[in-house]
Design a protein around this motif. Sequence first.
Motif, mmCIF file in Angstrom:
data_model
loop_
_atom_site.group_PDB
_atom_site.id
_atom_site.type_symbol
_atom_site.label_atom_id
_atom_site.label_comp_id
_atom_site.label_asym_id
_atom_site.label_seq_id
_atom_site.Cartn_x
_atom_site.Cartn_y
_atom_site.Cartn_z
ATOM 1 N N SER A 1 0.838 -1.197 0.000
ATOM 2 C CA SER A 1 0.000 0.000 0.000
ATOM 3 C C SER A 1 0.872 1.246 0.000
ATOM 4 N N ALA A 2 0.301 2.350 -0.497
ATOM 5 C CA ALA A 2 1.018 3.624 -0.509
ATOM 6 C C ALA A 2 0.020 4.760 -0.364
ATOM 7 N N PRO A 3 0.302 5.733 0.518
ATOM 8 C CA PRO A 3 -0.610 6.877 0.671
ATOM 9 C C PRO A 3 -0.508 7.830 -0.514
ATOM 10 N N ILE A 4 -1.640 8.407 -0.874
ATOM 11 C CA ILE A 4 -1.714 9.390 -1.949
ATOM 12 C C ILE A 4 -1.937 10.761 -1.321
ATOM 13 N N TYR A 5 -1.099 11.712 -1.682
ATOM 14 C CA TYR A 5 -1.209 13.064 -1.146
ATOM 15 C C TYR A 5 -1.616 14.013 -2.270
ATOM 16 N N LEU A 6 -2.733 14.694 -2.077
ATOM 17 C CA LEU A 6 -3.215 15.673 -3.052
ATOM 18 C C LEU A 6 -3.485 16.992 -2.340
ATOM 19 N N ASN A 7 -3.124 18.082 -2.977
ATOM 20 C CA ASN A 7 -3.558 19.410 -2.572
ATOM 21 C C ASN A 7 -4.584 19.841 -3.606
ATOM 22 N N ILE A 8 -5.810 20.084 -3.193
ATOM 23 C CA ILE A 8 -6.894 20.365 -4.134
ATOM 24 C C ILE A 8 -7.509 21.716 -3.825
ATOM 25 N N LEU A 9 -7.709 22.506 -4.881
ATOM 26 C CA LEU A 9 -8.387 23.784 -4.751
ATOM 27 C C LEU A 9 -9.587 23.785 -5.688
ATOM 28 N N ASN A 10 -10.764 23.955 -5.134
ATOM 29 C CA ASN A 10 -11.987 24.060 -5.913
ATOM 30 C C ASN A 10 -12.246 25.537 -6.176
ATOM 31 N N THR A 11 -12.068 25.970 -7.425
ATOM 32 C CA THR A 11 -12.227 27.389 -7.752
ATOM 33 C C THR A 11 -13.640 27.714 -8.241
ATOM 34 N N ALA A 12 -14.506 26.715 -8.278
ATOM 35 C CA ALA A 12 -15.885 26.970 -8.691
ATOM 36 C C ALA A 12 -16.626 27.729 -7.598
ATOM 37 N N GLY A 13 -17.755 28.300 -7.951
ATOM 38 C CA GLY A 13 -18.508 29.088 -6.984
ATOM 39 C C GLY A 13 -19.247 28.253 -5.958
ATOM 40 N N ALA A 14 -19.425 26.961 -6.245
ATOM 41 C CA ALA A 14 -20.163 26.081 -5.334
ATOM 42 C C ALA A 14 -19.235 25.014 -4.771
ATOM 43 N N PRO A 15 -19.498 24.491 -3.574
ATOM 44 C CA PRO A 15 -18.684 23.408 -3.014
ATOM 45 C C PRO A 15 -18.736 22.168 -3.907
ATOM 46 N N ASP A 16 -17.706 21.351 -3.806
ATOM 47 C CA ASP A 16 -17.643 20.099 -4.553
ATOM 48 C C ASP A 16 -17.173 19.015 -3.597
ATOM 49 N N THR A 17 -17.164 17.775 -4.058
ATOM 50 C CA THR A 17 -16.743 16.643 -3.229
ATOM 51 C C THR A 17 -15.941 15.659 -4.065
ATOM 52 N N LEU A 18 -14.784 15.244 -3.545
ATOM 53 C CA LEU A 18 -14.044 14.147 -4.167
ATOM 54 C C LEU A 18 -14.643 12.854 -3.634
ATOM 55 N N GLN A 19 -15.319 12.122 -4.503
ATOM 56 C CA GLN A 19 -16.079 10.954 -4.067
ATOM 57 C C GLN A 19 -15.310 9.650 -4.161
ATOM 58 N N ALA A 20 -14.480 9.498 -5.192
ATOM 59 C CA ALA A 20 -13.791 8.234 -5.411
ATOM 60 C C ALA A 20 -12.549 8.474 -6.255
ATOM 61 N N VAL A 21 -11.615 7.533 -6.171
ATOM 62 C CA VAL A 21 -10.388 7.583 -6.965
ATOM 63 C C VAL A 21 -10.117 6.178 -7.479
ATOM 64 N N SER A 22 -9.731 6.062 -8.736
ATOM 65 C CA SER A 22 -9.356 4.756 -9.284
ATOM 66 C C SER A 22 -7.965 4.843 -9.893
ATOM 67 N N ALA A 23 -7.268 3.698 -9.882
ATOM 68 C CA ALA A 23 -5.894 3.646 -10.384
ATOM 69 C C ALA A 23 -5.730 2.605 -11.477
ATOM 70 N N GLY A 24 -6.812 2.238 -12.141
ATOM 71 C CA GLY A 24 -6.733 1.269 -13.228
ATOM 72 C C GLY A 24 -6.184 -0.057 -12.750
ATOM 73 N N SER A 25 -5.212 -0.597 -13.481
ATOM 74 C CA SER A 25 -4.626 -1.897 -13.146
ATOM 75 C C SER A 25 -3.568 -1.815 -12.057
ATOM 76 N N MET A 26 -3.319 -0.602 -11.520
ATOM 77 C CA MET A 26 -2.265 -0.416 -10.523
ATOM 78 C C MET A 26 -2.771 -0.527 -9.094
ATOM 79 N N GLY A 27 -3.939 -1.135 -8.893
ATOM 80 C CA GLY A 27 -4.446 -1.344 -7.548
ATOM 81 C C GLY A 27 -5.765 -0.630 -7.339
ATOM 82 N N THR A 28 -6.246 -0.699 -6.116
ATOM 83 C CA THR A 28 -7.488 -0.015 -5.750
ATOM 84 C C THR A 28 -7.164 1.124 -4.794
ATOM 85 N N VAL A 29 -7.991 2.153 -4.821
ATOM 86 C CA VAL A 29 -7.774 3.306 -3.946
ATOM 87 C C VAL A 29 -8.873 3.339 -2.896
#
Length: 201
Positions: free
Chosen positions: A83-111
Amino acid sequence: MRKTKENPPVTSRRWIAVAAAFLAAPVLAGCGAGFDATTNMPYAPVEGQALIEKGAYGSRGIQIPQAFILGPDAGAQLPWRGSAPIYLNILNTAGAPDTLQAVSAGSMGTVKVTAPIQLPSNQLVNTGKPSPQLMLESIPKSLRGGETIRLDLQFANAGTVSMNVPVVTRSREFAAYPPAPGATPAPTPTPTPSAHAEESH
């Protein structure tokens, strides 16, 4: 490519600077990228990657000034099925809130996403604090650092945003991060016969 697309706008550059300070991991300029490296190739240090789509900074109101997958210490490796932790810095510049719901890595494992990540408008969110909220699991091969893994990020409003994210070793500006689970220790250098001979003298 036009000059306006080669460099992010001033506002975006400011957010990149804020993101670097927020992570306590300043981005070093001019370092060779090892994005096409494999586990049999020498490790080349890489920095966190920013989201660039079609020459423009960000995608559909989502900006990611820095993204990386934390690998092992230099000279060590993450094991098969590890396993390996994923680090993201995310900025939502839209006028409304958003949500990161899921992440996929194809054949390189599950997130594994511990919980949907809320993204208020114009507020920088670090998915690694206070602890990693994204974990790449069941990796199908050993990783040493220098590889690149394509991630598909599913947002509630922005839709799917894809980017290539580098695997970085836990060294240099990344040395203060908690080690990836199950990483093997770096090998201890062994003395060469010539070194023994010199010591005998």
